[in-house]
Design a protein around this motif. Structure first.
Motif, PDB file in Angstrom:
ATOM      1  N   SER B  98       0.811  -1.206   0.000  1.00 19.38           N
ATOM      2  CA  SER B  98       0.000   0.000   0.000  1.00 19.38           C
ATOM      3  C   SER B  98       0.853   1.268   0.000  1.00 19.38           C
ATOM      4  O   SER B  98       0.400   2.315  -0.449  1.00 19.38           O
ATOM      5  CB  SER B  98      -0.945   0.004   1.195  1.00 19.38           C
ATOM      6  OG  SER B  98      -0.211  -0.130   2.397  1.00 19.38           O
ATOM      7  N   PHE B  99       2.098   1.191   0.483  1.00 14.54           N
ATOM      8  CA  PHE B  99       2.937   2.384   0.520  1.00 14.54           C
ATOM      9  C   PHE B  99       3.793   2.546  -0.728  1.00 14.54           C
ATOM     10  O   PHE B  99       4.132   3.663  -1.104  1.00 14.54           O
ATOM     11  CB  PHE B  99       3.831   2.358   1.760  1.00 14.54           C
ATOM     12  CG  PHE B  99       3.063   2.451   3.045  1.00 14.54           C
ATOM     13  CD1 PHE B  99       2.889   1.343   3.853  1.00 14.54           C
ATOM     14  CD2 PHE B  99       2.494   3.658   3.438  1.00 14.54           C
ATOM     15  CE1 PHE B  99       2.166   1.422   5.033  1.00 14.54           C
ATOM     16  CE2 PHE B  99       1.772   3.745   4.616  1.00 14.54           C
ATOM     17  CZ  PHE B  99       1.616   2.632   5.409  1.00 14.54           C
ATOM     18  N   ILE B 100       4.168   1.467  -1.354  1.00 12.60           N
ATOM     19  CA  ILE B 100       5.035   1.559  -2.533  1.00 12.60           C
ATOM     20  C   ILE B 100       4.270   1.371  -3.823  1.00 12.60           C
ATOM     21  O   ILE B 100       4.825   1.560  -4.901  1.00 12.60           O
ATOM     22  CB  ILE B 100       6.181   0.531  -2.477  1.00 12.60           C
ATOM     23  CG1 ILE B 100       5.622  -0.900  -2.499  1.00 12.60           C
ATOM     24  CG2 ILE B 100       7.044   0.749  -1.262  1.00 12.60           C
ATOM     25  CD1 ILE B 100       6.681  -1.947  -2.707  1.00 12.60           C
ATOM     26  N   GLY B 101       3.012   1.014  -3.722  1.00 12.90           N
ATOM     27  CA  GLY B 101       2.222   0.800  -4.922  1.00 12.90           C
ATOM     28  C   GLY B 101       2.248  -0.645  -5.359  1.00 12.90           C
ATOM     29  O   GLY B 101       2.893  -1.489  -4.746  1.00 12.90           O
ATOM     30  N   TYR B 102       1.518  -0.901  -6.412  1.00  9.28           N
ATOM     31  CA  TYR B 102       1.413  -2.261  -6.967  1.00  9.28           C
ATOM     32  C   TYR B 102       1.839  -2.172  -8.421  1.00  9.28           C
ATOM     33  O   TYR B 102       1.019  -2.077  -9.323  1.00  9.28           O
ATOM     34  CB  TYR B 102      -0.019  -2.772  -6.823  1.00  9.28           C
ATOM     35  CG  TYR B 102      -0.481  -2.893  -5.391  1.00  9.28           C
ATOM     36  CD1 TYR B 102      -0.986  -1.784  -4.707  1.00  9.28           C
ATOM     37  CD2 TYR B 102      -0.410  -4.099  -4.711  1.00  9.28           C
ATOM     38  CE1 TYR B 102      -1.400  -1.888  -3.389  1.00  9.28           C
ATOM     39  CE2 TYR B 102      -0.834  -4.210  -3.397  1.00  9.28           C
ATOM     40  CZ  TYR B 102      -1.313  -3.093  -2.737  1.00  9.28           C
ATOM     41  OH  TYR B 102      -1.733  -3.212  -1.440  1.00  9.28           O
ATOM     42  N   THR B 103       3.133  -2.209  -8.653  1.00  7.96           N
ATOM     43  CA  THR B 103       3.717  -1.862  -9.943  1.00  7.96           C
ATOM     44  C   THR B 103       4.350  -3.067 -10.605  1.00  7.96           C
ATOM     45  O   THR B 103       4.953  -3.908  -9.937  1.00  7.96           O
ATOM     46  CB  THR B 103       4.786  -0.772  -9.753  1.00  7.96           C
ATOM     47  OG1 THR B 103       4.214   0.321  -9.025  1.00  7.96           O
ATOM     48  CG2 THR B 103       5.303  -0.268 -11.082  1.00  7.96           C
ATOM     49  N   PHE B 104       4.224  -3.115 -11.925  1.00  9.51           N
ATOM     50  CA  PHE B 104       4.834  -4.163 -12.723  1.00  9.51           C
ATOM     51  C   PHE B 104       5.882  -3.583 -13.663  1.00  9.51           C
ATOM     52  O   PHE B 104       5.754  -2.435 -14.113  1.00  9.51           O
ATOM     53  CB  PHE B 104       3.782  -4.892 -13.569  1.00  9.51           C
ATOM     54  CG  PHE B 104       2.959  -5.873 -12.791  1.00  9.51           C
ATOM     55  CD1 PHE B 104       1.883  -5.456 -12.033  1.00  9.51           C
ATOM     56  CD2 PHE B 104       3.277  -7.224 -12.803  1.00  9.51           C
ATOM     57  CE1 PHE B 104       1.136  -6.360 -11.287  1.00  9.51           C
ATOM     58  CE2 PHE B 104       2.530  -8.133 -12.073  1.00  9.51           C
ATOM     59  CZ  PHE B 104       1.464  -7.696 -11.314  1.00  9.51           C
ATOM     60  N   GLY B 105       6.898  -4.396 -13.951  1.00 12.24           N
ATOM     61  CA  GLY B 105       7.800  -4.072 -15.028  1.00 12.24           C
ATOM     62  C   GLY B 105       7.102  -4.274 -16.366  1.00 12.24           C
ATOM     63  O   GLY B 105       5.975  -4.784 -16.432  1.00 12.24           O
ATOM     64  N   SER B 106       7.795  -3.907 -17.441  1.00 10.51           N
ATOM     65  CA  SER B 106       7.186  -4.024 -18.772  1.00 10.51           C
ATOM     66  C   SER B 106       7.225  -5.443 -19.309  1.00 10.51           C
ATOM     67  O   SER B 106       6.631  -5.723 -20.344  1.00 10.51           O
ATOM     68  CB  SER B 106       7.867  -3.074 -19.741  1.00 10.51           C
ATOM     69  OG  SER B 106       9.261  -3.328 -19.740  1.00 10.51           O
ATOM     70  N   GLY B 107       7.928  -6.332 -18.605  1.00 10.64           N
ATOM     71  CA  GLY B 107       7.885  -7.739 -18.968  1.00 10.64           C
ATOM     72  C   GLY B 107       9.005  -8.177 -19.899  1.00 10.64           C
ATOM     73  O   GLY B 107       9.623  -7.364 -20.590  1.00 10.64           O
ATOM     74  N   THR B 108       9.266  -9.471 -19.882  1.00 12.01           N
ATOM     75  CA  THR B 108      10.214 -10.113 -20.791  1.00 12.01           C
ATOM     76  C   THR B 108       9.448 -11.128 -21.627  1.00 12.01           C
ATOM     77  O   THR B 108       8.861 -12.063 -21.075  1.00 12.01           O
ATOM     78  CB  THR B 108      11.327 -10.835 -20.009  1.00 12.01           C
ATOM     79  OG1 THR B 108      12.092  -9.875 -19.279  1.00 12.01           O
ATOM     80  CG2 THR B 108      12.235 -11.615 -20.951  1.00 12.01           C
ATOM     81  N   ARG B 109       9.438 -10.896 -22.934  1.00 12.97           N
ATOM     82  CA  ARG B 109       8.715 -11.782 -23.834  1.00 12.97           C
ATOM     83  C   ARG B 109       9.648 -12.870 -24.326  1.00 12.97           C
ATOM     84  O   ARG B 109      10.569 -12.594 -25.079  1.00 12.97           O
ATOM     85  CB  ARG B 109       8.157 -10.982 -25.005  1.00 12.97           C
ATOM     86  CG  ARG B 109       6.881 -10.294 -24.645  1.00 12.97           C
ATOM     87  CD  ARG B 109       6.751  -8.906 -25.253  1.00 12.97           C
ATOM     88  NE  ARG B 109       5.660  -8.203 -24.601  1.00 12.97           N
ATOM     89  CZ  ARG B 109       5.771  -7.569 -23.440  1.00 12.97           C
ATOM     90  NH1 ARG B 109       6.929  -7.523 -22.812  1.00 12.97           N
ATOM     91  NH2 ARG B 109       4.731  -6.971 -22.903  1.00 12.97           N
ATOM     92  N   LEU B 110       9.411 -14.073 -23.858  1.00 10.30           N
ATOM     93  CA  LEU B 110      10.276 -15.200 -24.140  1.00 10.30           C
ATOM     94  C   LEU B 110       9.622 -16.126 -25.139  1.00 10.30           C
ATOM     95  O   LEU B 110       8.477 -16.555 -24.946  1.00 10.30           O
ATOM     96  CB  LEU B 110      10.585 -15.970 -22.847  1.00 10.30           C
ATOM     97  CG  LEU B 110      11.329 -17.296 -22.995  1.00 10.30           C
ATOM     98  CD1 LEU B 110      12.697 -17.077 -23.617  1.00 10.30           C
ATOM     99  CD2 LEU B 110      11.447 -17.988 -21.646  1.00 10.30           C
ATOM    100  N   THR B 111      10.363 -16.432 -26.190  1.00  4.27           N
ATOM    101  CA  THR B 111       9.935 -17.432 -27.167  1.00  4.27           C
ATOM    102  C   THR B 111      10.974 -18.533 -27.188  1.00  4.27           C
ATOM    103  O   THR B 111      12.171 -18.253 -27.352  1.00  4.27           O
ATOM    104  CB  THR B 111       9.795 -16.835 -28.572  1.00  4.27           C
ATOM    105  OG1 THR B 111       8.846 -15.766 -28.537  1.00  4.27           O
ATOM    106  CG2 THR B 111       9.334 -17.890 -29.564  1.00  4.27           C
ATOM    107  N   VAL B 112      10.543 -19.763 -27.002  1.00  7.70           N
ATOM    108  CA  VAL B 112      11.448 -20.911 -27.006  1.00  7.70           C
ATOM    109  C   VAL B 112      11.194 -21.717 -28.273  1.00  7.70           C
ATOM    110  O   VAL B 112      10.049 -22.117 -28.539  1.00  7.70           O
ATOM    111  CB  VAL B 112      11.250 -21.787 -25.761  1.00  7.70           C
ATOM    112  CG1 VAL B 112      12.269 -22.937 -25.757  1.00  7.70           C
ATOM    113  CG2 VAL B 112      11.376 -20.967 -24.492  1.00  7.70           C
ATOM    114  N   VAL B 113      12.259 -21.928 -29.018  1.00  8.88           N
ATOM    115  CA  VAL B 113      12.107 -22.629 -30.304  1.00  8.88           C
ATOM    116  C   VAL B 113      12.886 -23.963 -30.298  1.00  8.88           C
ATOM    117  O   VAL B 113      13.739 -24.168 -29.458  1.00  8.88           O
ATOM    118  CB  VAL B 113      12.584 -21.747 -31.469  1.00  8.88           C
ATOM    119  CG1 VAL B 113      11.717 -20.511 -31.566  1.00  8.88           C
ATOM    120  CG2 VAL B 113      14.056 -21.377 -31.310  1.00  8.88           C
TER     121      VAL B 113
END
Lengths: 110, 113
Positions: B98-113
């Motif tokens: 509640s004091f620092i917020g509920y924040t996400f990074g922009s993410g890592t898009r992983l593709t496994v081939v």
């Protein structure tokens, strides 16, 4: 485990219309959160609700924390094209862990 | 609210290899989390990254597959080990409170081939 049922799954509306979506759960949550996720981005917090019965607004967005602590709704008034995206509800449990709803895909036709 | 930097933003990896994702927060935070978002799905919590102790994993996730480090209060890494195509997802770092917020990074898009 805990589950959040979010509805509707998708919505197609005209610009200017109001939108409503909601989440329900069989479990109690300490905090309800609403996020918007654009393609290629992480979720962005729109509104956080901390008390049962709380009604909070953020511009054209209004959200409420249900009295039973098992549900929440989000309203968007006078929708605009940039409202397009996926909206997620999330409930906070012990240890600040979040459980997410399945998401509502919103499409706004100009 | 805290600001999160996550890298890489995307990667394409060969099956059987491992990828380490880094998460940097601009302030000291107690709670850091790692989530997975499979294609077209919602977010699922993988684990809580604890500073100074082992991560706490959610049901269905194990340390051997997703080892996590948390060397200090501003940084964490998630490794996806011995990857298979089923590991193709977006992996997201988060902070919450509640004091620092509920924040996400922009993410890592992983593709496994």
């Amino acid at each position: 485990g805990q589950q959040l049922n979010q509805s509707p799954q998708s919505m197609f509306i005209q610009e200017g219309e109001d939108v409503s979506m909601n989440c329900t759960s069989s479990s109690i949550f300490n905090t309800w959160l609403w996020y918007k996720q654009d393609p290629g981005e992480g979720p962005v917090l729109l509104i956080a609700l901390y008390k049962a019965g709380e009604l909070t607004s953020n511009g054209r967005l209004t959200a409420q924390f249900g009295i039973t602590r098992k549900d929440s709704f989000l309203n968007i008034s006078a929708s605009i094209p940039s409202d397009v995206g996926i909206y997620f509800c999330a409930g906070e449990t012990s240890g600040s862990r979040l459980t997410f709803g399945e998401g509502t895909q919103l499409t706004v036709n100009p | 609210s805290a600001v999160i930097s996550q890298k890489p933003s995307r990667d394409i990896c060969q099956r059987g290899t491992s990828l380490t994702i880094q998460c940097q927060v601009d302030s000291q935070v107690t709670m850091m989390f790692w989530y997975r978002q499979q294609p077209g799905q919602s977010l699922t919590l993988i684990a809580t990254a604890n500073q100074g102790s082992e991560a706490t994993y959610e049901s269905g996730f194990v340390i051997d597959k997703f080892p996590i480090s948390r060397p200090n209060l501003t940084f964490s890494t998630l490794t996806v080990s011995n990857m298979s195509p089923e590991d193709s997802s977006i992996y997201l770092c988060s902070v919450a409170g509640s004091f620092i917020g509920y924040t996400f990074g922009s993410g890592t898009r992983l593709t496994v081939v």
